[in-house]
Design a protein around this motif. Sequence first.
Motif, PDB file in Angstrom:
ATOM      1  N   ALA A  86     -10.846 -67.655  41.694  1.00 29.92           N
ATOM      2  CA  ALA A  86     -10.393 -68.844  40.967  1.00 29.92           C
ATOM      3  C   ALA A  86      -8.868 -68.926  40.966  1.00 29.92           C
ATOM      4  O   ALA A  86      -8.295 -70.020  41.054  1.00 29.92           O
ATOM      5  CB  ALA A  86     -10.927 -68.810  39.535  1.00 29.92           C
ATOM      6  N   PHE A  87      -8.204 -67.797  40.870  1.00 29.21           N
ATOM      7  CA  PHE A  87      -6.740 -67.740  40.916  1.00 29.21           C
ATOM      8  C   PHE A  87      -6.229 -68.279  42.246  1.00 29.21           C
ATOM      9  O   PHE A  87      -5.294 -69.100  42.294  1.00 29.21           O
ATOM     10  CB  PHE A  87      -6.312 -66.290  40.692  1.00 29.21           C
ATOM     11  N   ALA A  88      -6.836 -67.850  43.345  1.00 32.31           N
ATOM     12  CA  ALA A  88      -6.400 -68.293  44.672  1.00 32.31           C
ATOM     13  C   ALA A  88      -6.584 -69.800  44.843  1.00 32.31           C
ATOM     14  O   ALA A  88      -5.697 -70.501  45.359  1.00 32.31           O
ATOM     15  CB  ALA A  88      -7.165 -67.539  45.752  1.00 32.31           C
ATOM     16  N   LEU A  89      -7.716 -70.313  44.399  1.00 36.28           N
ATOM     17  CA  LEU A  89      -7.955 -71.753  44.507  1.00 36.28           C
ATOM     18  C   LEU A  89      -7.002 -72.533  43.603  1.00 36.28           C
ATOM     19  O   LEU A  89      -6.529 -73.617  43.959  1.00 36.28           O
ATOM     20  CB  LEU A  89      -9.404 -72.071  44.137  1.00 36.28           C
ATOM     21  N   SER A  90      -6.688 -71.968  42.443  1.00 35.08           N
ATOM     22  CA  SER A  90      -5.777 -72.632  41.516  1.00 35.08           C
ATOM     23  C   SER A  90      -4.371 -72.727  42.096  1.00 35.08           C
ATOM     24  O   SER A  90      -3.646 -73.701  41.841  1.00 35.08           O
ATOM     25  CB  SER A  90      -5.749 -71.886  40.183  1.00 35.08           C
ATOM     26  N   ALA A  91      -3.962 -71.713  42.863  1.00 36.08           N
ATOM     27  CA  ALA A  91      -2.641 -71.765  43.499  1.00 36.08           C
ATOM     28  C   ALA A  91      -2.550 -72.938  44.464  1.00 36.08           C
ATOM     29  O   ALA A  91      -1.526 -73.633  44.542  1.00 36.08           O
ATOM     30  CB  ALA A  91      -2.362 -70.449  44.223  1.00 36.08           C
ATOM     31  N   ILE A  92      -3.632 -73.187  45.200  1.00 40.56           N
ATOM     32  CA  ILE A  92      -3.673 -74.328  46.124  1.00 40.56           C
ATOM     33  C   ILE A  92      -3.643 -75.633  45.333  1.00 40.56           C
ATOM     34  O   ILE A  92      -2.877 -76.558  45.639  1.00 40.56           O
ATOM     35  CB  ILE A  92      -4.938 -74.258  46.997  1.00 40.56           C
ATOM     36  N   ASP A  93      -4.483 -75.713  44.296  1.00 43.08           N
ATOM     37  CA  ASP A  93      -4.559 -76.938  43.489  1.00 43.08           C
ATOM     38  C   ASP A  93      -3.221 -77.249  42.811  1.00 43.08           C
ATOM     39  O   ASP A  93      -2.831 -78.412  42.696  1.00 43.08           O
ATOM     40  CB  ASP A  93      -5.652 -76.798  42.424  1.00 43.08           C
ATOM     41  N   PHE A  94      -2.538 -76.203  42.377  1.00 42.89           N
ATOM     42  CA  PHE A  94      -1.287 -76.414  41.645  1.00 42.89           C
ATOM     43  C   PHE A  94      -0.214 -77.034  42.536  1.00 42.89           C
ATOM     44  O   PHE A  94       0.543 -77.909  42.100  1.00 42.89           O
ATOM     45  CB  PHE A  94      -0.801 -75.086  41.072  1.00 42.89           C
ATOM     46  N   LEU A  95      -0.135 -76.596  43.787  1.00 44.02           N
ATOM     47  CA  LEU A  95       0.856 -77.213  44.680  1.00 44.02           C
ATOM     48  C   LEU A  95       0.500 -78.663  44.963  1.00 44.02           C
ATOM     49  O   LEU A  95       1.391 -79.526  45.063  1.00 44.02           O
ATOM     50  CB  LEU A  95       0.943 -76.428  45.999  1.00 44.02           C
ATOM     51  N   ALA A  96      -0.786 -78.938  45.095  1.00 44.25           N
ATOM     52  CA  ALA A  96      -1.204 -80.315  45.385  1.00 44.25           C
ATOM     53  C   ALA A  96      -1.098 -81.213  44.162  1.00 44.25           C
ATOM     54  O   ALA A  96      -0.770 -82.400  44.281  1.00 44.25           O
ATOM     55  CB  ALA A  96      -2.642 -80.308  45.904  1.00 44.25           C
ATOM     56  N   ARG A  97      -1.362 -80.643  42.969  1.00 41.06           N
ATOM     57  CA  ARG A  97      -1.328 -81.428  41.729  1.00 41.06           C
ATOM     58  C   ARG A  97      -0.603 -80.627  40.649  1.00 41.06           C
ATOM     59  O   ARG A  97      -1.239 -80.079  39.735  1.00 41.06           O
ATOM     60  CB  ARG A  97      -2.753 -81.757  41.287  1.00 41.06           C
ATOM     61  N   PRO A  98       0.723 -80.525  40.729  1.00 44.96           N
ATOM     62  CA  PRO A  98       1.469 -79.679  39.795  1.00 44.96           C
ATOM     63  C   PRO A  98       1.350 -80.097  38.339  1.00 44.96           C
ATOM     64  O   PRO A  98       1.596 -79.295  37.432  1.00 44.96           O
ATOM     65  CB  PRO A  98       2.919 -79.796  40.293  1.00 44.96           C
ATOM     66  N   GLY A  99       0.928 -81.329  38.077  1.00 46.87           N
ATOM     67  CA  GLY A  99       0.793 -81.782  36.702  1.00 46.87           C
ATOM     68  C   GLY A  99      -0.419 -81.204  35.990  1.00 46.87           C
ATOM     69  O   GLY A  99      -0.561 -81.368  34.767  1.00 46.87           O
ATOM     70  N   ASP A 100      -1.299 -80.521  36.717  1.00 46.47           N
ATOM     71  CA  ASP A 100      -2.526 -79.986  36.130  1.00 46.47           C
ATOM     72  C   ASP A 100      -2.409 -78.531  35.691  1.00 46.47           C
ATOM     73  O   ASP A 100      -3.415 -77.862  35.461  1.00 46.47           O
ATOM     74  CB  ASP A 100      -3.684 -80.084  37.144  1.00 46.47           C
ATOM     75  N   LEU A 101      -1.189 -78.003  35.568  1.00 44.10           N
ATOM     76  CA  LEU A 101      -1.025 -76.577  35.289  1.00 44.10           C
ATOM     77  C   LEU A 101      -1.696 -76.155  33.984  1.00 44.10           C
ATOM     78  O   LEU A 101      -2.389 -75.126  33.946  1.00 44.10           O
ATOM     79  CB  LEU A 101       0.459 -76.207  35.245  1.00 44.10           C
ATOM     80  N   THR A 102      -1.527 -76.900  32.926  1.00 40.17           N
ATOM     81  CA  THR A 102      -2.127 -76.518  31.646  1.00 40.17           C
ATOM     82  C   THR A 102      -3.636 -76.398  31.760  1.00 40.17           C
ATOM     83  O   THR A 102      -4.244 -75.433  31.279  1.00 40.17           O
ATOM     84  CB  THR A 102      -1.761 -77.547  30.558  1.00 40.17           C
ATOM     85  N   SER A 103      -4.246 -77.361  32.423  1.00 39.58           N
ATOM     86  CA  SER A 103      -5.703 -77.332  32.615  1.00 39.58           C
ATOM     87  C   SER A 103      -6.130 -76.131  33.458  1.00 39.58           C
ATOM     88  O   SER A 103      -7.114 -75.455  33.142  1.00 39.58           O
ATOM     89  CB  SER A 103      -6.156 -78.639  33.281  1.00 39.58           C
ATOM     90  N   LEU A 104      -5.360 -75.850  34.524  1.00 35.99           N
ATOM     91  CA  LEU A 104      -5.689 -74.709  35.384  1.00 35.99           C
ATOM     92  C   LEU A 104      -5.620 -73.399  34.610  1.00 35.99           C
ATOM     93  O   LEU A 104      -6.515 -72.541  34.727  1.00 35.99           O
ATOM     94  CB  LEU A 104      -4.720 -74.664  36.568  1.00 35.99           C
ATOM     95  N   LEU A 105      -4.572 -73.227  33.821  1.00 29.38           N
ATOM     96  CA  LEU A 105      -4.396 -71.969  33.092  1.00 29.38           C
ATOM     97  C   LEU A 105      -5.474 -71.796  32.021  1.00 29.38           C
ATOM     98  O   LEU A 105      -5.948 -70.676  31.791  1.00 29.38           O
ATOM     99  CB  LEU A 105      -2.996 -71.926  32.471  1.00 29.38           C
ATOM    100  N   LYS A 106      -5.869 -72.873  31.373  1.00 30.52           N
ATOM    101  CA  LYS A 106      -6.930 -72.778  30.368  1.00 30.52           C
ATOM    102  C   LYS A 106      -8.265 -72.398  31.016  1.00 30.52           C
ATOM    103  O   LYS A 106      -9.041 -71.612  30.454  1.00 30.52           O
ATOM    104  CB  LYS A 106      -7.066 -74.109  29.624  1.00 30.52           C
TER     105      LYS A 106
END
Length: 437
Positions: free
Chosen positions: A395-415
């Motif tokens: 999940a961490f690896a996929l979140s790293a990809i998602d974060f670069l594509a959608r940096p505004g979603d960081l709070t949701s990713l971390l939760k």
Amino acid sequence: MSAPGNGPAAVPAARRRPSRRAVRTGTVLASCLVLLVAAVVVAVRVYDREPTVTLLANWTGKDERAFREAVIAPFERKYRVHVDYQGSSAQSQVLSADVEAGTPPDVVVLTGPGELASYVAQRRLKALDGLVPEGGFSASWATPIDGHVYWFPLKADLKSIVWYPGDMTERQRRDAAGQPAQWCLGLGAGATSGWPGTDWIEDLLLQQSGWRTYDKWARGDLPWTDTAVRRAWTTWRDRVVGGGENERLVSRALETHYQDASGYVVKDPPQCSLEHQASFIGGNEDWKKADGRYEASGMLLGTGYSDAWEVSGDLVALLHETPAARQLIRYLASTDAQRVWSAEKSGFSVQADVPAGSYGAPGTQQRRLADTLRDPRAVHCFDASDAMPPAVRDAFALSAIDFLARPGDLTSLLKTLDTLRTDPELTWLPSVCDRAP
């Protein structure tokens, strides 16, 4: 040879021709003899054949050939044990399927101690007591669980470093470090895509907040929503895709395989000049062409030098205990096998008995990397994502990809990651760093 005669040659007496019955009898006897000999040969091969040990690892292609020639072939010749090797870049998925099917390999090589710890919890791994040299590996490499060691590294790499072309001056490196376009980055890696991004975030957390915070987080005791963790994520984003070229740099990172990222350094003109990557990338042909050098990551990331280093390794574990498998474990932990394979893969052994001189004269690049990995005064922290349970790691690896594509979603990713962290079914390592409390 007969002596020449003086008179007429002697005529041999006439011979009686054998009967047809005698011919048939002889033929039958000869056929039976042939069959008997064949049966004996087969029996010898069946009952006196070499024992076999199955081995699953991630080396394929030329790496597999090198591993077979440098490590496996000498073992087979010396101990008369056949190694049935399977190489897969998706060895975690292959191993999981084999375990579920009840046909696990005897020995496995994985990069994740967190994954191995989950197999310990399932009572799938066998303790290596008496098979690994006592004191041969420190706790960050062979983490004890309930007083037993279940894995050890065949090869190790240093991760808290940045590579640059040999003709770059210190000032040029400092200037480049502040320009997102100068960072070479590729997040592609097949089934494990995203891990180069997790390496960035892990190392930033280690350098910014220290090894105690890193260790606490990697063991599942620090929330993903903690300020220190969030800071590492946002620093990474600002470093590699900040500024007005965001979209182009994001596309380049997402579309590039990590093995190809170095190629941007040697393009004409160069498209980047710095790469945050482990020591193994120094053997890449592009970095060889660029006369690649390295520097401690903290010096270029603005956090300063520290004696805390992120490290990784290829870890050997035993799933099915047989005499042949135990012999292979002993061999892979030995000084000879460790030295040969680390040299072949341009990596390093952290086995205590492997001489430092194996990596060249003091002051050379390989020797400095080796000395840092083996320095007892330094803090070595295992790659955090590799140390985490597989579900969190992935999940961490996929979140790293998602974060670069959608940096505004960081709070949701971390939760979301924090929700995974609190799953009571997960197995976390008791320590990740050498000096963990």
